[in-house]
Design an enzyme around this catalytic site. Structure first.
Site, mmCIF file in Angstrom:
data_model
loop_
_atom_site.group_PDB
_atom_site.id
_atom_site.type_symbol
_atom_site.label_atom_id
_atom_site.label_comp_id
_atom_site.label_asym_id
_atom_site.label_seq_id
_atom_site.Cartn_x
_atom_site.Cartn_y
_atom_site.Cartn_z
ATOM 1 N N THR A 62 -16.222 -50.058 -2.761
ATOM 2 C CA THR A 62 -15.042 -50.693 -2.176
ATOM 3 C C THR A 62 -15.514 -51.171 -0.809
ATOM 4 O O THR A 62 -16.519 -50.682 -0.326
ATOM 5 C CB THR A 62 -13.935 -49.624 -1.984
ATOM 6 O OG1 THR A 62 -13.520 -49.166 -3.259
ATOM 7 C CG2 THR A 62 -12.724 -50.129 -1.246
ATOM 8 N N ARG A 112 -5.679 -51.038 -15.379
ATOM 9 C CA ARG A 112 -5.819 -49.906 -14.442
ATOM 10 C C ARG A 112 -5.616 -50.425 -13.011
ATOM 11 O O ARG A 112 -6.071 -51.489 -12.648
ATOM 12 C CB ARG A 112 -7.208 -49.291 -14.603
ATOM 13 C CG ARG A 112 -7.470 -48.067 -13.716
ATOM 14 C CD ARG A 112 -8.406 -48.397 -12.586
ATOM 15 N NE ARG A 112 -8.655 -47.244 -11.724
ATOM 16 C CZ ARG A 112 -9.319 -47.322 -10.583
ATOM 17 N NH1 ARG A 112 -9.790 -48.471 -10.164
ATOM 18 N NH2 ARG A 112 -9.479 -46.253 -9.835
ATOM 19 N N ASP A 151 -6.545 -47.635 -6.116
ATOM 20 C CA ASP A 151 -5.875 -47.096 -4.920
ATOM 21 C C ASP A 151 -5.904 -48.091 -3.757
ATOM 22 O O ASP A 151 -5.110 -47.975 -2.814
ATOM 23 C CB ASP A 151 -6.589 -45.823 -4.448
ATOM 24 C CG ASP A 151 -8.024 -46.152 -4.012
ATOM 25 O OD1 ASP A 151 -8.844 -46.478 -4.893
ATOM 26 O OD2 ASP A 151 -8.297 -46.148 -2.801
ATOM 27 N N THR A 164 -12.343 -45.063 0.284
ATOM 28 C CA THR A 164 -13.260 -45.472 -0.784
ATOM 29 C C THR A 164 -13.536 -44.251 -1.657
ATOM 30 O O THR A 164 -13.341 -43.121 -1.220
ATOM 31 C CB THR A 164 -14.562 -46.050 -0.196
ATOM 32 O OG1 THR A 164 -15.458 -46.340 -1.269
ATOM 33 C CG2 THR A 164 -15.241 -45.095 0.776
ATOM 34 N N ILE A 212 -13.288 -42.530 -5.813
ATOM 35 C CA ILE A 212 -12.566 -42.644 -7.082
ATOM 36 C C ILE A 212 -11.075 -42.797 -6.797
ATOM 37 O O ILE A 212 -10.446 -41.919 -6.196
ATOM 38 C CB ILE A 212 -12.842 -41.422 -7.972
ATOM 39 C CG1 ILE A 212 -14.341 -41.385 -8.314
ATOM 40 C CG2 ILE A 212 -12.001 -41.471 -9.251
ATOM 41 C CD1 ILE A 212 -14.765 -40.220 -9.149
HETATM 42 N N1 GLY Z 1 -11.473 -46.924 -4.815
HETATM 43 C C1 GLY Z 1 -11.602 -48.030 -5.679
HETATM 44 C C2 GLY Z 1 -11.101 -47.780 -7.017
HETATM 45 O O1 GLY Z 1 -11.174 -46.698 -7.526
HETATM 46 O O2 GLY Z 1 -10.600 -48.686 -7.618
#
Ligand code: GLY
Length: 320
Positions: free
Chosen positions: A179, A207, A210, A228, A230
């Protein structure tokens, strides 16, 4: 600087994940991050606003094929690129975002446009309508290395959960999520935060990242944060908003980052964050192995590329 002005501060990131494998890889990432910090800090030092600095920083990082945002974005499971971005003006405490937009050079520009609209977060088919309405030229952000990464994953039946943090397989050991993000404090003491991403890569169609949620990008008058890692882990922690609100409620930024990272680690989250507070403190934190961040504290440029892997949080205390 007049007596009423504060020293501008800036921090940016290009993702979080495994350590950089080689000195050449580290030099390449450092050069990319430092050149953006230098250019954006110039704008801030000539009186540019935090919002303009954040948009400019995100555009420059979206232009860099090394990072997973704009040009160089990862492909989703169906082989398409869908990007998301958010901008938060801390002074007005106003969030705007674009979710799963395709065929555009700078997703952050759409988030900026939406700052002035009554509908401020637009997703999926609405993004195509918006691009047409604004006459934004069609742009293909695909680069060869991301295509090859996807083809290899398809050949391996999509065993990997997500794509590489940077578009250089040689650069990062055990490549993971990516990210980009920028947080700025301007000479009027106003804060803004922006985040842009191609997503995790290889994800299910539809999907939502965040990055275009207050969980991943948030600011008010007291602090700003870009995350940044998951996305699902960041959402579960509501990380950006949590750090900002802790500062608003009286914690120092360093303490807020530390507490939030300790909690995240105890729940085995895989994430990172960059932040600035109104007192001029710059901070970064991560539960992953590294966070690829660089900052300007008014005197010098620094970065986190050689930062001690054991530490959860780093801090440059502010003096305004
Ligand atoms: N942090 C970026 C994503 O999981 O989409």
């Amino acid at each position: 600087m007049s007596v009423n002005q504060v020293q501008p501060k800036l921090i940016i990131h290009g993702g979080a994940g495994g350590h950089i494998k080689s000195a050449a890889g580290e030099a390449k990432v450092r050069q990319a991050l430092h050149s953006v910090v230098e250019e954006v800090y110039d704008l801030l030092s000539y009186g540019g606003s935090a919002v303009d600095a954040v948009v400019m920083g995100c555009q420059l990082l979206e232009n860099q094929p090394t990072f997973n945002a704009g040009t160089g974005s990862v492909l989703q499971s169906d082989g398409q690129i869908r990007m998301s971005a958010a901008l938060m003006d801390g002074f007005r405490q106003r969030f705007s975002g674009i979710i799963n937009v395709s065929r555009v050079r700078h997703p952050i520009e759409l988030a900026k446009f939406l700052q002035g609209e009554s509908d401020r977060v637009i997703s999926d088919c609405g993004t195509g309508e918006l691009l047409r309405e604004l006459h934004v030229p069609v742009y293909d952000p695909l680069i060869e290395i991301r295509l090859q990464e996807w083809i290899q994953e398809r050949d391996e039946n999509f065993d990997k959960e997500m794509a590489g943090v940077v578009a250089e397989q040689a650069l990062i050991h055990e490549p993971r999520k990516g990210t980009i993000g920028v947080v700025a404090l301007d000479c009027n003491g106003k804060i803004a935060a922006g985040t842009s991403t191609g997503g995790k890569g290889l994800e299910r169609i539809g999907r939502v990242s965040d990055s275009a949620m207050p969980a991943g990008n948030y600011a008010d008058a007291s602090a700003g944060v870009s995350c940044t890692g998951i996305g699902e882990d960041i959402m579960d922690e509501c990380l950006a908003a949590k750090i900002v609100i802790r500062v608003t409620d009286g914690m120092s930024l360093g303490e807020a980052m530390q507490k939030s990272m300790i909690e995240s680690r105890s729940r085995k989250r895989d994430l990172g964050a960059i932040a600035i507070a109104a007192d001029g403190t710059i901070s970064w934190g991560k539960t992953s192995e590294v966070i690829l961040a660089a900052y300007h504290d008014g005197q010098k440029i620094g970065d986190t590329l050689n930062w001690n892997n054991q530490d959860l949080v780093g801090c440059q205390l502010g003096s305004k």
